[in-house]
Write an enzyme that holds these catalytic residues in place. Structure first.
Site, PDB file in Angstrom:
ATOM      1  N   CYS A 112      71.743   3.858  -7.864  1.00 12.60           N
ATOM      2  CA  CYS A 112      72.040   2.623  -7.113  1.00 12.60           C
ATOM      3  C   CYS A 112      72.190   1.448  -8.068  1.00 12.60           C
ATOM      4  O   CYS A 112      73.105   0.639  -7.951  1.00 12.60           O
ATOM      5  CB  CYS A 112      70.907   2.278  -6.146  1.00 12.60           C
TER       6      CYS A 112
ATOM      7  N   CYS B 220      65.903   3.723  -7.484  1.00 10.28           N
ATOM      8  CA  CYS B 220      67.112   4.554  -7.458  1.00 10.28           C
ATOM      9  C   CYS B 220      68.043   4.150  -8.604  1.00 10.28           C
ATOM     10  O   CYS B 220      68.753   3.145  -8.520  1.00 10.28           O
ATOM     11  CB  CYS B 220      67.805   4.405  -6.107  1.00 10.28           C
TER      12      CYS B 220
END
Lengths: 410, 104
Positions: B32, B29
C-alpha cells in the site's frame, strides 16, 4: 534516444539492491527498475532474524530500507517502473516500461523475484482481498479476535502463522503430513507447537473456500480417509511456496520448465551481458542472504563483461591498422608456442602489424563469438573488419604468407 | 485527497453524488505504501474526474469490513454511493488509471 546505462537491474528486492550496491560502487551507471517501493518479498515479511549482523527484532521493511539507502548512497537510481517487454540480444539491451518509457543498457541483471503460489482451490481467487490473503503483514489487522486458517507448513507458513497469532483468536494450520511432521525448521516448529492459539489439522488439504461476499467457511479434505468437513473461519492465508516472476522472460533467456532462470556460477544467463539473481533463479536456498549474494556476483560479473567488451572494441574493432588476434590459454603448450611465433613476426614488422592476445581461459565470450573451438587460433583484422582466420596449430611461414596476402599495407 | 474515518465515510462516500475513489491502506501494508505516492499523483492529475479519498483501515477495521474489504491494498470506486468497481491485491497504478478513465 534515451541515455544508455552501464547496468540496468530489473527488480528491487535484496538481489537487485545488492547488485545496485556493487554496480554503482564500481562506478557503473546503474539503475534499478522496480514496481513501487523497493524491498521485494522481504519487505512484506514481519520478522527477519536470520540475516547476519541483523539479529532479533529486525523487520523485513527495515532491512530492505537500509539496503535501498545503501545502494542509493553509491549512486544507484531506483526508478518506479514495471518492465513489460525487453530486447536482450545485441550490445545494447532495451527494456520497455509499463509507463511507455524505454530504457537502454549495456548489461542487464534480471532480479524479478517470485510471488506466492496459488493453489487454484475453488473460491481462492474469488475471495482474494475478501478473506483470502498471501500477506500476513498486509492483512493481519483485519483478523483481530477472529478465526483464521493457514495453509502450508514450510518456514514461511509457520513463521507467518505465529505472527498472525498476535492478532487472531485462533490460527488453524492445515498440514498435509502426518501428525507432528512439518517442513519448517525445528526452532520454529517447537515454538509453534507451544503456542496455545495455534490449532492443527493433520493429513489434510484445503478443498474449497465458501462465503457470501466475505469468507465464511472452508471445506477441509482428509487425504487419508477422503472425508470432507466444513469449518467456520473468517480468513485463509496461503503460504505454499512461490512461483518465479518470469512470464515476460519466456523465449528471451533460458528457463526451466517451471519458469526459473538458468544461470552458471557467474550468474550468466543464456544471453551475453544478461545476468540473473535472486529467487527467480534456479538455486538451492531462497533467502535474503543468498539473493544478496547472487546480486553481488552478478554485478561483478557484469562489470567484468563490460570491461572486456569495451577492451575488445577499443583494441580490435576500433583499430585501423592491420592486427592479429591470437587465442591462447596458459594450460596449452602449443598455444604458448604459437604466441611466441607471432610475437617474433610482429617484432620484425616495425609496428605495422599489431598483436592482441586473448586468454580463452579468462575470456570465453569473445572466443565463442568467433567460433574458436581450438587453440591456438588467429584472427586477422584490419579497419575493425575480420578478414581471415587460422584455426589450430600454425608455423611461422603460414603466418607470414597470410600477412602478405590478407593485409593491404604491411 | 480526503482522509476518511468512520465519522465522515457515510457523508463523503455513501451519500456523495458522482464518482468517488477510495484507497484502503494501512501503515503495516508495504505494498500500500509503495503504491501511495503514485495514487496521490493520479489524484492530482485527474482532479475533477472523481473525488479522491483514502481510508486508513487501522482503527477503521469494522468500516472496511462493512465495505467487504478484508485485504490490502484495495482501491474501490463508488458511484452515487454504490460500489461499482474494485481493484485488490495485484494491481499497478496503470490499472487504477485505466479503471478511473473507464468509469469517469
Amino acid at each position: 534516444m534515451s541515455e544508455i546505462y552501464d547496468l540496468l537491474i530489473v527488480g528491487g528486492g535484496p538481489a537487485g539492491l545488492s547488485a545496485g550496491v556493487y554496480g554503482s560502487r564500481s562506478r557503473l551507471k546503474t539503475a534499478i527498475l522496480q514496481k513501487g517501493k523497493p524491498g521485494g518479498q522481504a519487505a512484506t515479511t514481519s520478522d527477519l532474524e536470520n540475516y547476519p549482523g541483523f539479529s532479533r527484532g529486525t523487520t523485513g521493511p527495515e532491512l530492505m530500507g537500509h539496503m535501498a539507502k545503501h545502494a542509493e548512497s553509491f549512486g544507484t537510481e531506483i526508478l518506479s517502473e514495471i518492465v513489460v517487454d525487453m530486447e536482450l540480444d545485441g550490445d545494447i539491451k532495451k527494456l520497455k516500461g509499463k509507463s511507455g518509457k524505454e530504457y537502454q543498457a549495456k548489461a542487464v541483471i534480471l532480479a524479478p523475484g517470485a510471488q506466492p503460489r496459488s493453489l487454484n482451490i475453488k473460491g481462492e481467487h474469488a475471495f482474494r482481498g475478501k478473506g483470502v490473503s498471501y500477506c500476513a503483514t498486509c492483512d493481519a489487522d483485519f483478523f483481530e479476535e477472529l478465526d483464521i486458517v493457514v495453509v502450508g507448513n514450510g518456514d514461511a507458513a509457520i513463521e507467518e502463522a505465529m505472527y498472525l497469532t498476535k492478532f487472531a483468536e485462533t490460527v488453524t494450520i492445515i498440514v498435509i503430513h502426518d501428525e507432528g511432521i512439518l517442513d519448517c525448521n525445528k526452532a520454529s516448529a517447537e515454538i509453534a507447537f507451544a503456542n496455545p492459539k495455534i490449532k492443527w489439522v493433520w493429513n489434510s488439504v484445503l478443498h474449497e473456500i465458501k462465503g457470501d461476499g466475505l469468507v465464511e467457511s472452508v471445506i477441509i479434505k482428509n487425504i487419508k480417509t477422503g472425508e470432507l468437513s466444513e469449518m467456520q473461519t473468517n480468513g485463509v492465508f496461503f503460504f505454499v511456496g512461490t512461483v518465479p516472476n518470469t512470464e515476460i522472460l519466456k523465449g528471451k533467456v533460458e528457463l526451466t520448465e517451471h519458469g526459473y532462470i538458468i544461470t552458471n556460477d557467474l550468474m550468466e544467463t543464456s544471453v551475453p551481458g544478461v545476468y540473473a539473481a535472486g529467487d527467480a533463479r534456479v538455486k538451492y536456498l531462497r533467502q535474503v542472504i543468498t539473493a544478496a549474494s547472487d546480486g553481488a556476483i552478478a554485478a561483478v560479473a557484469a562489470e567484468k563483461y563490460l570491461a572486456e567488451e569495451e577492451g575488445f572494441k577499443e583494441r580490435v574493432l576500433n583499430a585501423k591498422e592491420p592486427l592479429m588476434v591470437v587465442f591462447w590459454a596458459p594450460q596449452s603448450e602449443e598455444s604458448i608456442a604459437g604466441v611466441s611465433t607471432l610475437e617474433k613476426i610482429v617484432g620484425t614488422k616495425e609496428g605495422k602489424v599489431k598483436l592482441v592476445k586473448i586468454d580463452t581461459y579468462r575470456n570465453q565470450r569473445v572466443a565463442k563469438r568467433y567460433d574458436i573451438n581450438v587453440i591456438p587460433s588467429v584472427l586477422f583484422f584490419q579497419n575493425g573488419k575480420l578478414l581471415d582466420k587460422i584455426y589450430g596449430v600454425f608455423n611461422e611461414n603460414d603466418i607470414i604468407e597470410k600477412i602478405a596476402t590478407v593485409f593491404t599495407e604491411s | 485527497m480526503i482522509e476518511l474515518t468512520k465519522e465522515n465515510f457515510e457523508q463523503e462516500v455513501l451519500k456523495a453524488e458522482g464518482l468517488v475513489m477510495v484507497d484502503f491502506w494501512s501503515e503495516k501494508c508495504e505494498p500500500c505504501k509503495a503504491l501511495m505516492p503514485s495514487v496521490h499523483d493520479l489524484a492530482e492529475n485527474n482532479a475533477g474526474k472523481a473525488k479522491f479519498c483514502s481510508l486508513n483501515t487501522a482503527g477503521n477495521k469494522r468500516l472496511a469490513i462493512s465495505q467487504k474489504v478484508l485485504g490490502l491494498p484495495t482501491i474501490a470506486f463508488y458511484k452515487n454511493g454504490e460500489k461499482i468497481a474494485e481493484l485488490t491485491k495485484d494491481f499497478a497504478i496503470e490499472d487504477v488509471e485505466a479503471k478511473l478513465n473507464e468509469l469517469a
